[in-house]
Design an enzyme around this catalytic site. Structure first.
Site, PDB file in Angstrom:
ATOM      1  NE  ARG A 185     -50.391  24.406  -9.975  1.00 40.02           N
ATOM      2  CZ  ARG A 185     -50.839  24.460  -8.826  1.00 40.02           C
ATOM      3  NH1 ARG A 185     -50.693  23.275  -8.034  1.00 40.02           N
ATOM      4  NH2 ARG A 185     -52.065  25.010  -8.508  1.00 40.02           N
TER       5      ARG A 185
ATOM      6  NE  ARG B  84     -40.368  12.511 -14.314  1.00 40.73           N
ATOM      7  CZ  ARG B  84     -40.031  12.924 -13.224  1.00 40.73           C
ATOM      8  NH1 ARG B  84     -40.504  14.146 -12.640  1.00 40.73           N
ATOM      9  NH2 ARG B  84     -38.982  12.476 -12.614  1.00 40.73           N
TER      10      ARG B  84
ATOM     11  CG  ASP C   6     -43.393  17.686 -11.821  1.00 35.48           C
ATOM     12  OD1 ASP C   6     -44.066  18.238 -11.269  1.00 35.48           O
ATOM     13  OD2 ASP C   6     -43.600  16.338 -11.827  1.00 35.48           O
TER      14      ASP C   6
END
Length: 261
Positions: free
Chosen positions: A51, A207, A53
């Site tokens: 998934r 990230r 973002d």
């Protein structure tokens, strides 16, 4: 009799609220399911390998669905592309075994984070790499990259509140990174990439890793700080969450053979 179809997908995530379908707003899964439902003449549920973002891109997302339609396989390649917006593309479509699952059958995922350290960000690159102006020394990352490689509890690199930490099942925040490196991108001195390959990733883990590594390379964090950050299992000890625009899902590995585009 139903069959399982596996798709290899690339997309520019800049105009979408991530992969996962939502009640409001455009998502990659939502756009694909809408077209697949029209193409197959039945409601299609698409299962992705992960998934991504809001704003994150993909060069090699894998997803699968089950359908009873007998339309030719080429319809899920050329036909589907003709129906999709230009920022989502099917790179390949092939039949898969009945027990295949895009997420649970995956052995490894590779992400790349692109960033620019020059004083002025070229406008045409602003949507596909993050801007971290200032001196950057990739050699300072050598120890940190070695430290995060292997099996560790990556709680310090997980978005706060993204997981029930009281749950007794599952593997918690433990993940294995098989490889991690930093290298020049596009042959330009001020363009850099960080690439990590692992057996799975926590919410925003790449990230946060990227944000922490970049601060080390820019001498804002000590070169030997990574071991302590990792051991603390505390999100506040790690660096900032790097912007979504620089992140690309590059590849997902399966066994016994890779996807054949």
């Amino acid at each position: 009799m139903s069959r399982v179809i596996r798709l290899l997908i690339a997309y520019d995530g800049g105009n979408y609220l991530g992969w996962q379908r939502q009640l409001q707003g455009r998502t990659i899964q939502g756009e694909l399911e809408k077209r697949l439902t029209a193409l197959c003449g039945q409601v299609i549920t698409l299962h992705g390998a992960g998934r991504t973002d809001t704003g994150v891109h993909a060069l090699g997302m894998v997803a699968h669905f089950r359908t009873a339609t007998t339309i030719p396989l080429v319809a899920f390649f050329k036909g589907l592309n003709s129906m999709l917006p230009g920022d989502i593309r099917i790179l390949a479509a092939e039949p898969a075994p009945s027990d295949f699952h895009s997420r649970f059958s995956a052995l490894a995922k590779t992400y790349r984070y692109d960033f620019f350290t020059g004083a002025v960000m070229p406008p045409c690159q602003r949507q596909y790499r993050a801007h971290f102006p200032g001196p950057f020394d990739p050699h300072r990352l050598h120890s940190a990259l070695q430290t995060i490689t292997g099996t560790h509890d990556f709680s310090s690199f997980e978005r706060a509140g993204s997981r029930d930490k009281n749950a007794l099942s599952g593997r918690g925040a433990v993940r294995t990174l098989f490889a991690a490196r930093c290298f020049p991108n596009l042959g330009q001195e001020e363009c850099w990439s960080i690439r990590v390959t692992g057996d799975g990733f926590l919410r925003q883990m790449v990230r946060i890793l990227a944000g922490t590594l970049i601060t080390i390379g820019q001498e804002k964090t000590a070169a030997n700080a990574m071991a302590g950050i990792l051991a603390a299992r505390d999100r506040t000890r790690a660096g900032l969450t790097a912007p979504a625009c620089g992140l690309f899902l590059e590849q997902i590995a399966y066994s016994p053979r890779p996807f054949q585009p």
